[in-house]
Design a protein around this motif. Structure first.
Motif, PDB file in Angstrom:
ATOM      1  N   HIS A 230       8.763  40.442  -3.379  1.00  0.00           N
ATOM      2  CA  HIS A 230       7.326  40.647  -3.540  1.00  0.00           C
ATOM      3  C   HIS A 230       6.542  39.499  -2.918  1.00  0.00           C
ATOM      4  O   HIS A 230       5.572  39.700  -2.167  1.00  0.00           O
ATOM      5  CB  HIS A 230       6.984  40.787  -5.021  1.00  0.00           C
ATOM      6  CG  HIS A 230       5.522  40.885  -5.295  1.00  0.00           C
ATOM      7  ND1 HIS A 230       4.737  39.765  -5.510  1.00  0.00           N
ATOM      8  CD2 HIS A 230       4.685  41.956  -5.363  1.00  0.00           C
ATOM      9  CE1 HIS A 230       3.488  40.141  -5.709  1.00  0.00           C
ATOM     10  NE2 HIS A 230       3.422  41.465  -5.631  1.00  0.00           N
ATOM     11  N   ILE A 239       0.619  42.494   1.442  1.00  0.00           N
ATOM     12  CA  ILE A 239       0.774  43.706   0.650  1.00  0.00           C
ATOM     13  C   ILE A 239       1.308  43.353  -0.738  1.00  0.00           C
ATOM     14  O   ILE A 239       1.999  42.340  -0.918  1.00  0.00           O
ATOM     15  CB  ILE A 239       1.723  44.727   1.315  1.00  0.00           C
ATOM     16  CG1 ILE A 239       3.126  44.121   1.540  1.00  0.00           C
ATOM     17  CG2 ILE A 239       1.132  45.258   2.608  1.00  0.00           C
ATOM     18  CD1 ILE A 239       4.152  45.117   2.060  1.00  0.00           C
ATOM     19  N   ASP A 240       0.967  44.190  -1.685  1.00  0.00           N
ATOM     20  CA  ASP A 240       1.467  44.070  -3.056  1.00  0.00           C
ATOM     21  C   ASP A 240       2.593  45.088  -3.185  1.00  0.00           C
ATOM     22  O   ASP A 240       2.364  46.263  -3.451  1.00  0.00           O
ATOM     23  CB  ASP A 240       0.330  44.357  -4.027  1.00  0.00           C
ATOM     24  CG  ASP A 240       0.771  44.278  -5.475  1.00  0.00           C
ATOM     25  OD1 ASP A 240       1.808  43.651  -5.749  1.00  0.00           O
ATOM     26  OD2 ASP A 240       0.071  44.856  -6.330  1.00  0.00           O
ATOM     27  N   THR A 256       7.127  51.096  -2.824  1.00  0.00           N
ATOM     28  CA  THR A 256       5.728  51.436  -2.538  1.00  0.00           C
ATOM     29  C   THR A 256       4.953  50.138  -2.433  1.00  0.00           C
ATOM     30  O   THR A 256       5.456  49.060  -2.784  1.00  0.00           O
ATOM     31  CB  THR A 256       5.131  52.340  -3.638  1.00  0.00           C
ATOM     32  OG1 THR A 256       3.826  52.774  -3.227  1.00  0.00           O
ATOM     33  CG2 THR A 256       5.031  51.617  -4.965  1.00  0.00           C
ATOM     34  N   TYR A 257       3.700  50.220  -1.932  1.00  0.00           N
ATOM     35  CA  TYR A 257       2.898  49.006  -1.808  1.00  0.00           C
ATOM     36  C   TYR A 257       1.424  49.364  -1.677  1.00  0.00           C
ATOM     37  O   TYR A 257       1.054  50.478  -1.303  1.00  0.00           O
ATOM     38  CB  TYR A 257       3.346  48.174  -0.596  1.00  0.00           C
ATOM     39  CG  TYR A 257       3.223  48.892   0.736  1.00  0.00           C
ATOM     40  CD1 TYR A 257       2.065  48.773   1.513  1.00  0.00           C
ATOM     41  CD2 TYR A 257       4.263  49.679   1.222  1.00  0.00           C
ATOM     42  CE1 TYR A 257       1.952  49.433   2.726  1.00  0.00           C
ATOM     43  CE2 TYR A 257       4.154  50.337   2.432  1.00  0.00           C
ATOM     44  CZ  TYR A 257       3.004  50.210   3.184  1.00  0.00           C
ATOM     45  OH  TYR A 257       2.889  50.862   4.383  1.00  0.00           O
ATOM     46  N   ASN A 258       0.584  48.412  -2.014  1.00  0.00           N
ATOM     47  CA  ASN A 258      -0.855  48.479  -1.791  1.00  0.00           C
ATOM     48  C   ASN A 258      -1.259  47.287  -0.938  1.00  0.00           C
ATOM     49  O   ASN A 258      -0.521  46.287  -0.862  1.00  0.00           O
ATOM     50  CB  ASN A 258      -1.629  48.412  -3.110  1.00  0.00           C
ATOM     51  CG  ASN A 258      -1.446  49.662  -3.948  1.00  0.00           C
ATOM     52  OD1 ASN A 258      -1.365  50.767  -3.418  1.00  0.00           O
ATOM     53  ND2 ASN A 258      -1.381  49.485  -5.263  1.00  0.00           N
ATOM     54  N   LEU A 259      -2.423  47.394  -0.317  1.00  0.00           N
ATOM     55  CA  LEU A 259      -2.961  46.221   0.342  1.00  0.00           C
ATOM     56  C   LEU A 259      -3.237  45.160  -0.705  1.00  0.00           C
ATOM     57  O   LEU A 259      -3.741  45.461  -1.791  1.00  0.00           O
ATOM     58  CB  LEU A 259      -4.249  46.571   1.083  1.00  0.00           C
ATOM     59  CG  LEU A 259      -4.092  47.436   2.338  1.00  0.00           C
ATOM     60  CD1 LEU A 259      -5.462  47.808   2.888  1.00  0.00           C
ATOM     61  CD2 LEU A 259      -3.285  46.703   3.398  1.00  0.00           C
ATOM     62  N   ALA A 263      -6.069  44.512  -4.562  1.00  0.00           N
ATOM     63  CA  ALA A 263      -5.062  45.294  -5.281  1.00  0.00           C
ATOM     64  C   ALA A 263      -4.726  44.620  -6.596  1.00  0.00           C
ATOM     65  O   ALA A 263      -4.666  43.403  -6.696  1.00  0.00           O
ATOM     66  CB  ALA A 263      -3.787  45.423  -4.439  1.00  0.00           C
ATOM     67  N   LYS A 265      -2.440  43.365  -9.609  1.00  0.00           N
ATOM     68  CA  LYS A 265      -1.071  42.869  -9.737  1.00  0.00           C
ATOM     69  C   LYS A 265      -0.309  43.755 -10.718  1.00  0.00           C
ATOM     70  O   LYS A 265      -0.766  44.036 -11.807  1.00  0.00           O
ATOM     71  CB  LYS A 265      -1.068  41.428 -10.249  1.00  0.00           C
ATOM     72  CG  LYS A 265      -1.771  40.455  -9.314  1.00  0.00           C
ATOM     73  CD  LYS A 265      -1.014  40.298  -8.018  1.00  0.00           C
ATOM     74  CE  LYS A 265      -1.677  39.266  -7.110  1.00  0.00           C
ATOM     75  NZ  LYS A 265      -0.947  39.088  -5.869  1.00  0.00           N
ATOM     76  N   HIS A 266       0.860  44.206 -10.264  1.00  0.00           N
ATOM     77  CA  HIS A 266       1.653  45.088 -11.109  1.00  0.00           C
ATOM     78  C   HIS A 266       2.891  44.359 -11.613  1.00  0.00           C
ATOM     79  O   HIS A 266       3.388  43.433 -10.984  1.00  0.00           O
ATOM     80  CB  HIS A 266       2.089  46.327 -10.319  1.00  0.00           C
ATOM     81  CG  HIS A 266       0.926  47.145  -9.827  1.00  0.00           C
ATOM     82  ND1 HIS A 266       0.095  47.835 -10.664  1.00  0.00           N
ATOM     83  CD2 HIS A 266       0.468  47.369  -8.572  1.00  0.00           C
ATOM     84  CE1 HIS A 266      -0.838  48.453  -9.968  1.00  0.00           C
ATOM     85  NE2 HIS A 266      -0.633  48.177  -8.683  1.00  0.00           N
TER      86      HIS A 266
END
Length: 281
Positions: A230, A239-240, A256-259, A263, A265-266
């Protein structure tokens, strides 16, 4: 002894630096993938390490010698490179193209020797391209053409092959076909493979060693588990990413990812995806 490495390498075009103060080692007889965003210097690094373009500062060392001072044909007997979009003369046959790989060994009028013919036949056989030896290269499918170019590199009889995005423009099946061929060459022939890949999961699946670049500088190098994390992907690609484990190879994979900008934090510790186990970041 480390066969191939760079020290404080700087490469650029004109006054614009692309690769800056880069010190890396390419593990011998392993598969190394280079990852990073567009324009980060991946292709430039490949070209510099194979002396297609010069470097301005630092050094590139192969077998204890600076490649800048290596004889051209001697260097071509040690390493081959396939550019991102290789092109051949229209009408050139597969057999003719593969025979060009023997150039570093030819003398005089360049007639093929018995050894040359043996190496050409072997390269066609191992890449499963023998059946279209007499076909024009430009009449082949994308996957077939890529295998033919790899055959030419094999005919060059080198211990190292550098490939710049060898899966570009290929569909999923042909991408796997090319990558599995390279994996087989590494395992059965001991060929050192160095390639630029955009697909992170392919990079992790087929590599023993990964080099992650950003803006021409090294962010992280090491095993797939050390690089496909990560935190590293956040630095390299902004990317997150949610990182899991490939159920077939047990290697890390980006699920999977987000910008990263904006974004949330997961939690990366639990990823209930059909039994795929999370790799903690």
């Amino acid at each position: 002894m480390e066969r191939l490495y760079t020290e404080q390498l700087q490469v650029g075009y004109g006054e614009r630096p692309i690769v800056q103060d880069l010190t890396i080692t390419i593990p011998d007889k392993q598969v190394t993938t280079i990852i990073g965003s567009n324009g980060c210097g991946k292709s430039t690094l490949l070209k510099a390490m194979t002396r297609i373009i010069p470097h301005q500062e630092g050094s590139i060392v192969l077998d204890g010698q600076l490649i800048a001072k290596e004889n051209t044909k001697a260097l071509a007997r040690k390493m081959a490179i396939l550019p991102q979009t290789p092109e051949s003369t229209p009408g050139l046959t597969v057999g003719e193209l593969v025979s060009y790989g023997r150039f570093p060994y030819q003398k005089g009028f360049g007639r093929l020797t018995k050894k040359d013919i043996e190496m050409i036949n072997w390269a066609l056989e191992v890449t499963h391209t023998e059946s279209f030896r007499h076909h024009p290269v430009d009449a082949l499918s994308g996957g077939q053409r890529q295998r033919v170019w790899i055959a030419m590199a094999l005919a060059q009889e080198t211990e190292m092959i550098f490939l710049d995005e060898p899966t570009t423009y290929l569909d999923m099946a042909h991408q796997l076909e090319v990558l599995e061929l390279l994996e087989k060459l590494n395992k059965e022939q001991g060929t050192t493979i160095v390639m630029v890949l955009h697909d992170l999961n392919q990079a992790a699946r087929f590599a023993n060693h990964i080099i992650a670049l950003k803006d021409g500088q090294l962010i992280k190098s090491g095993s797939c588990e050390e690089v496909i994390t990560h935190d590293v992907l956040a630095k390299v690609f902004q990317i997150d990413a949610v990182i899991g484990q490939d159920p077939r190879t047990n290697k890390p994979m980006c699920i999977t990812y987000n910008l990263l900008k904006g974004a949330a934090k997961h939690d990366q510790k639990a990823i209930p995806l059909h039994g795929v186990r999370s790799v903690s970041s």
